[in-house]
Structures are given as C-alpha cells and as structure tokens.
Design a protein around this motif. Sequence first.
Motif, PDB file in Angstrom:
ATOM      1  N   SER A 223       0.937  -1.109   0.131  1.00 12.98           N
ATOM      2  CA  SER A 223       0.387  -0.081   0.392  1.00 12.98           C
ATOM      3  C   SER A 223       1.164   1.454   0.415  1.00 12.98           C
ATOM      4  O   SER A 223       1.894   1.103   0.662  1.00 12.98           O
ATOM      5  N   LEU A 224       0.741   1.851  -0.573  1.00 10.74           N
ATOM      6  CA  LEU A 224       0.950   3.560  -0.199  1.00 10.74           C
ATOM      7  C   LEU A 224       1.505   3.779   0.725  1.00 10.74           C
ATOM      8  O   LEU A 224       1.952   4.946   0.762  1.00 10.74           O
ATOM      9  N   LYS A 225       0.098   3.139   1.750  1.00  2.96           N
ATOM     10  CA  LYS A 225       0.709   4.123   2.379  1.00  2.96           C
ATOM     11  C   LYS A 225       1.544   3.541   4.069  1.00  2.96           C
ATOM     12  O   LYS A 225       2.110   4.234   4.524  1.00  2.96           O
ATOM     13  N   SER A 226       1.988   2.158   3.392  1.00  2.01           N
ATOM     14  CA  SER A 226       2.893   1.656   3.991  1.00  2.01           C
ATOM     15  C   SER A 226       3.906   2.086   3.890  1.00  2.01           C
ATOM     16  O   SER A 226       5.104   1.686   4.113  1.00  2.01           O
ATOM     17  N   LEU A 227       3.919   2.292   1.991  1.00  3.51           N
ATOM     18  CA  LEU A 227       5.592   2.178   1.978  1.00  3.51           C
ATOM     19  C   LEU A 227       5.676   3.703   2.359  1.00  3.51           C
ATOM     20  O   LEU A 227       7.544   3.786   1.974  1.00  3.51           O
ATOM     21  N   GLN A 228       4.918   5.010   2.671  1.00  2.00           N
ATOM     22  CA  GLN A 228       6.128   6.001   3.362  1.00  2.00           C
ATOM     23  C   GLN A 228       6.194   5.818   4.274  1.00  2.00           C
ATOM     24  O   GLN A 228       6.503   6.494   4.632  1.00  2.00           O
ATOM     25  N   MET A 229       6.489   4.438   4.926  1.00  2.00           N
ATOM     26  CA  MET A 229       7.450   4.427   6.312  1.00  2.00           C
ATOM     27  C   MET A 229       8.136   3.367   5.796  1.00  2.00           C
ATOM     28  O   MET A 229       9.587   3.043   6.582  1.00  2.00           O
ATOM     29  N   ASN A 230       8.801   3.280   4.621  1.00  2.00           N
ATOM     30  CA  ASN A 230       9.473   2.152   4.237  1.00  2.00           C
ATOM     31  C   ASN A 230      10.053   2.393   2.849  1.00  2.00           C
ATOM     32  O   ASN A 230      10.091   2.276   1.909  1.00  2.00           O
ATOM     33  N   THR A 231      10.732   3.618   2.659  1.00  2.00           N
ATOM     34  CA  THR A 231      10.591   5.472   1.376  1.00  2.00           C
ATOM     35  C   THR A 231      12.375   3.795   1.256  1.00  2.00           C
ATOM     36  O   THR A 231      11.918   4.105  -0.050  1.00  2.00           O
ATOM     37  N   PHE A 232      13.022   2.997   1.250  1.00  2.00           N
ATOM     38  CA  PHE A 232      14.264   2.707   1.017  1.00  2.00           C
ATOM     39  C   PHE A 232      13.807   1.411  -0.108  1.00  2.00           C
ATOM     40  O   PHE A 232      14.368   1.513  -1.209  1.00  2.00           O
ATOM     41  N   ARG A 233      11.861   0.388   0.078  1.00  2.00           N
ATOM     42  CA  ARG A 233      11.802  -0.227  -1.313  1.00  2.00           C
ATOM     43  C   ARG A 233      11.038   0.660  -2.073  1.00  2.00           C
ATOM     44  O   ARG A 233      11.409   0.529  -3.298  1.00  2.00           O
ATOM     45  N   ILE A 234      10.800   1.924  -1.988  1.00  2.00           N
ATOM     46  CA  ILE A 234      10.341   3.237  -3.021  1.00  2.00           C
ATOM     47  C   ILE A 234      11.780   2.834  -4.390  1.00  2.00           C
ATOM     48  O   ILE A 234      12.147   3.285  -5.415  1.00  2.00           O
ATOM     49  N   LEU A 235      12.856   3.382  -3.663  1.00  2.00           N
ATOM     50  CA  LEU A 235      14.141   3.507  -4.444  1.00  2.00           C
ATOM     51  C   LEU A 235      14.708   1.824  -5.118  1.00  2.00           C
ATOM     52  O   LEU A 235      15.241   2.113  -6.297  1.00  2.00           O
ATOM     53  N   ALA A 236      14.749   1.596  -4.500  1.00  2.00           N
ATOM     54  CA  ALA A 236      14.935  -0.007  -5.094  1.00  2.00           C
ATOM     55  C   ALA A 236      14.593  -0.110  -6.150  1.00  2.00           C
ATOM     56  O   ALA A 236      14.321  -0.861  -7.472  1.00  2.00           O
ATOM     57  N   VAL A 237      12.560  -0.106  -5.933  1.00  2.00           N
ATOM     58  CA  VAL A 237      12.153  -0.268  -6.904  1.00  2.00           C
ATOM     59  C   VAL A 237      12.362   0.817  -8.141  1.00  2.00           C
ATOM     60  O   VAL A 237      12.326   0.151  -9.616  1.00  2.00           O
ATOM     61  N   ASN A 238      12.637   2.162  -8.145  1.00  2.00           N
ATOM     62  CA  ASN A 238      12.700   2.917  -9.348  1.00  2.00           C
ATOM     63  C   ASN A 238      13.927   2.382  -9.778  1.00  2.00           C
ATOM     64  O   ASN A 238      13.861   2.383 -11.132  1.00  2.00           O
ATOM     65  N   ARG A 239      14.944   2.150  -9.173  1.00  2.00           N
ATOM     66  CA  ARG A 239      15.727   1.620  -9.916  1.00  2.00           C
ATOM     67  C   ARG A 239      15.709   0.185 -10.873  1.00  2.00           C
ATOM     68  O   ARG A 239      16.346  -0.094 -12.007  1.00  2.00           O
ATOM     69  N   GLY A 240      14.964  -0.604 -10.748  1.00  2.00           N
ATOM     70  CA  GLY A 240      14.452  -2.064 -11.059  1.00  2.00           C
ATOM     71  C   GLY A 240      14.037  -1.301 -12.768  1.00  2.00           C
ATOM     72  O   GLY A 240      14.180  -1.921 -13.413  1.00  2.00           O
ATOM     73  N   GLU A 241      13.389  -0.325 -12.592  1.00  2.00           N
ATOM     74  CA  GLU A 241      12.384  -0.083 -13.167  1.00  2.00           C
ATOM     75  C   GLU A 241      13.114   1.009 -14.372  1.00  2.00           C
ATOM     76  O   GLU A 241      13.119   0.276 -15.700  1.00  2.00           O
TER      77      GLU A 241
END
Length: 733
Positions: A223-241
């Motif tokens: 969930s986007l709400k949960s991702l706000q607490m696990n922001t390092f995953r956003i950067l990992a996903v962005n790099r993978g994309e």
Amino acid sequence: MISVTDLINYDITDTDLAKQVAEHLTIGVKQTTATLELLRDGATVPFISRYRKEMTGGLDEVQIHDVQVTARHIKDLTDRKKTVLKAIATQQKLTATLQAAIITAATLQDVEDLYLPYKQKKRTKAMIARENGLQPLADFVLTHLSEEIPTEAYINDALADAAAVLAGLHEIIAEQIGEKAIYRQWLRERMQRDGFLTVTVKRDGEEKDAQGVYAQYYDYSESLKSLQMNTFRILAVNRGEKDGVLSVKIDFSEERMRHFIQIKERNGQGDSGEGYQVLLSAIDDAYKRFIQPAVARELRQELTVLAQGQAIKVFGDNLYHLLMQAPLKNKIVMGFDPGFRTGSKLAIIDANGRFLKKEVIYPHKPASEKQRQEAAKRFQSLIHEFDVALVAIGNGTASRESQEFVANNLPSGVQYSIVNEAGASVYSASEEARSEFPQLHVEERSAISIGRRIQDPLAELIKIDPKSVGVGQYQHDLNTKMLDEQVGQVVEKAVNQVGVNLNTASTPLLTHIAGLNTTLAQNIVDYRDNNGVFTSRIDLKKIPRLGPKAYEQAAGFLRILDGKNILDNTDIHPESYAAAKKLLDLADITAQQLATAPANERLTRYDNQMTANQLGIGIETLHDIVGSLKKPGRDGRSEMVGALLKSDVLHIEDLQPGMKLQGTVRNVVDFGAFVDLGVKHDGLVHISRLVKRRVKHPSEIVSVGDIVNVWVVEVDQKRQRIGLTMIAPEEKV
C-alpha cells in the motif's frame, strides 16, 4: 470576470510570512520573526544558532535551516499564485470564486490543478472541436442528458456527419472532465489512502537481473500508505524500473472514481438518454487518458521525493557522525594503503598531521618470499624509528591480508585500526593533493590521507566530495541539488561546531566557516604564509576583503591555541570578551586557573540570571560563556566515539553463530546497520535485531562511527554475507 488591472494586490508581508512559517513549524512567531530578520541581514545559520540564542529562543541549526527553507517555499508558492492569477486574468476568465480558490490553495499542486484548464497547451482534438463550433453543443448535452443530441444542426464542412459531431463532442466533454481540479484532488487523496504500488518482473527482466538484485520485487505489492514508512523500497523499485527489470503501476478501484464523477456530472439529472451515454463514455476516457495517469505520475513523484528526502536525511546523519568522530591526538601514525601487485604504500604522519616519510613494501603474494621477509623488517624498522603508536589500515583491496601482516609484525604496545578509505583516491588525484604533495604518486598520497583520517577525520574528509565517503543508501539515485544542499548544511554544522585552528586550517576547511568563502579562506592562508602565525583574532581584520560582517560571522569559530588571549582559544565571540573578563573578575579567577576544579566550581555558582543581568547579557549567552571557560580549547568531539583499536586479526572463516565481537558501525540505512568486524566484508544488523523493542529507524540506536558489541547470527561464506545482532543471547525472549 476580473481583469489584470482589477486583480487584488496579492503578496505576502514579512509579518504574514513569519506567521505562516511559525504555524507550519509549530514554533513561536517571535522566533521566526527574529530568525528571518537575522537571515535577511546576512547572518549565517551557525552564527545565529551559537550567538543569537536570546533573539531566536534557542533554535538550533536544523530549526533555523527549516525556517529558512519553509520561508522560501512559502514565497515560491506566493509567486506562483501571482503568476497563475495574472495568466488567467489575461485570458479574461478569472472569476471571484476562482481567484479565492487560488489564493487559499495550500499547496503548489492545488494551484496547478486549478490552473490546468487555462494553461497553454499543445493543440488537442478538443480544441479543434471547439474551433468547429461544438462547445455550445457540449454545454447543451451536459445540462440535458436525457434528451436527444441535435447533431444535424452542427454538421458543416469540417464535421461531415453525425459521427464526426459525436466524436468532437466526446473530446470536449472528456477534456473538460479531465481538467477539473476536484476530480484530481479526490483521486489523489483516495489513492494515497487506499492505493497499492504493484510491481512485476518484465518479460526479459530476469535475464537483465542475472544477480537477482531485484528478485524480491518480481511479484510485489504494498500500500502507498505503508510505503511511506518503508521508503527505501521505493528507491529500489525505481532503480529496478530504470534498469528495465521491473514494471511498476499504482492500483486503485476505477469504479469508485467513475461513480464519483458520474454523480457530480449528472448534477441531479437522470441516468438515461443519449446524452447520458455520451457522458459515460467521456468519463471513462477522461479517467483513463487524463486523470488516472496524471495522478499516478504525481503520486509516484511524491513517493520518490519522500524516499529521496529520507535517504538524504540518512546520508546527512551518517556524514555528520563520520565527520564528528573523535580525533586521535598526540600520536604518530603510519598510514597503510594495502596493495598486492604494486605493493603496500606506507606514510609516517607526526602528531600534528605533518608528513614525515614514505615507503613501499611488498608483504603479499605474488611478491617473493624474500620480498615479504624484507617487508616485515622494513615495517618494524619504521615503527621503531619514528615511535609509531598506531597503524591505520585502509579497508580496500588486500585489507584483510594487510591486517594479518600488521598483526603478526606489530611490536608490543603498538595497535592498528581499520579506516574507511572511501574517497581517498578522489582526494589523492585532486588538485589540492597535487599542490600539497607534488613529488608523490597518487597511491602515496592515499596512504597519507588514510593516516590523517584517524588523526582528524573532519579536517581530512572535508577535502573530498562527501558523496564519495560511502555512507548512506542509493545516493547516486538522489536529487543532486537536494543532496548537495544537505551535504553543505551538514558540513557547515560540523565544521562550525568544532571550530578550526586558525594557524593550521587548510583553505577547504576554512571555506566552510560561517561568513567565509573560498576567496577569504585563501586570503587567510596567504596572510598566514606571508606574515607568520596569528596571535590574536583581531588580526583577522587585516585580511584583504574580510569586512566587518564576515568578521562578525567567522571570528567565534576560528581558534588560536597559543595566542595572546586565552579567550581566542574558546568559542566565546569577541563581542562577549568584555562580559567574559568581567565574569572572571567577579569569580576571582585568573587565566592560569581556568579548567581547574576550584575555578569550575566558582564559575558554576555564577551561572545564574542575577549574574547575567549584572553582566548585561542574556542567560543563554552566560551559559555558553561559562561552559567555554570551564573547558578552553575543547572542540566538542572529545565526547564522540573514536576509532576501534586492535592488535589481533580475524577471518570470516573464524566466525561462528553465537560468537560475541566488537565492531565499528560503517553505515546506517533504513533497514539496519553495517558493522565492520575487520573481516573484509561488513556484517548487517537488521533493524529488528538492534534492540528488543520496535524502532522506526536504526539511527535511533546507532550512528556511523559507533563501536558496538554484536553477536554472530549466520555466516554465508559463499555470498560473503554476515548476519549480526546487537541483542545479547540472554536478552532474547
């Protein structure tokens, strides 16, 4: 409609700005007012934080910087509103309602949503349809949904038949719906609350990800709400994309959005008729073509900005603690830059950081047995010749082998330490290094840098780009401007908290002192070279181009260790010297008695409001003067953790689950901390293994440079991974 000449004079006063900043940061209006006035007057953040506490109510560097940044954002928002209001008024489309909505908009995104229908854009199908006379038909249909559409009346040379009329009608209604701020705002709020980031692997993704770096995200949803607490995953996903491995989208119930738009657009009308069917088709198209993609892009961008902000903060925290590690004083050090084929470079550094001697030895294969024996003899000879107290070993190539060599050949009483050499090669090849050591090779300069890093981390690390020092996460994916601002803020804070020795500081180090720039820093060094050491802070006024304002800002952060006035070796500002001397007279303390137990006890008795009134200064300034007089010459780093000193060596093969070890924290990231055990590869303490209780971020428990006790959990020799815990076995539940 409101014309340009009739526009209200929309601007923001200094008073309103201070109030808005205070409300945003939940601090006092008097504090923000004083801080903004000082900043406008040219005062620097370190100076305000240290010497204007009475005016700001004791705001620290971070709070003052927040005031500065928030004020800038509010001004930028105000300027954008003015631009948008003028642009819409110029089109003669600005209504009183729209003007009020723009003026009261809380965010830049809200302003852009309101401006979207009036924004100049490329020629669209809806524009062409309007040019062909279909806008009146669109207005009719939206207010008469149940009636038949009079397409025949709109057929012309450009619109050959009813199908062409309906197609143009569809484009106008879809674009109008797609540009309404209310729908974008509604979807944005609900996507943030209920949306999910869904990630899948691309068809050829696994082939591109041969090492399986992104394997955990091949089939992933959060969930986007949960991702706000696990922001390092956003950067990992962005790099993978970006690497072409992952496909990323935001999922949300389309039916909810369509239903909301239908209710709004029907405006109380029935749900049948030819016009209603056109509306349904336009709503579906508007959502898929305009609203959903735009909002999804915005939310992805917001998540990325949030993640980058968190990563930049982590980087800043790590850098600060790295710079603030306690220096190793009064010890002669050998810098040891490990190497195999080209040998290991040694550099002897005296207690003041002065380079004395260099040497190259060959302690490792492929060197011959004779070369390795000679390396051991030469190594020990240098230690005895220069009375070396500590060997600083770089943690790069051949580090583990060099640790073993050093440990096996250390004379009794001499220790070694592992030094993070990240960025040493950057400094060694720099113009400054070439200027300082023109006769040395790059590798030899690197050995000097490694040795100096343990003697004075701040003075040495300041010479290189901080982004090269290897602390943080995904720093190469971060917004360069934001990262540079954070780095500048952290370096400025660290350098000015510590202060610098005016008679030994390098130009790069002086550049970070409040009020100084590169030109003034170089002028100080040139003056010192031409006229000898400074004996008084007053001598700074003789520096070319260093005016009263620069002197005011910088003087308190520049120290003279053996000058005419002992106050010059404290962080007491010259503007407070009279008060400090009067305090010493009141307490009957001489300069020679400072830092003794009796003198400190007497100073403590005078640290009160009555004394502050008597001296004509604020209580905060008195507290600072008393603290400085108790410990003249202190730089704030003596309370920080220093280097972990060793005399033995450890291999990864020696590690066993349950083993207790001591190590140095090298990096702190969102999911844990990496600890250097001296076995080439750092071990990871996952955030869940830092303490028994739940923590939001590892930085609550550990910082870069900390020396910590850890226990081995698992060892994967094949992948060179070490799992650690900081929870003692007996503490487990």
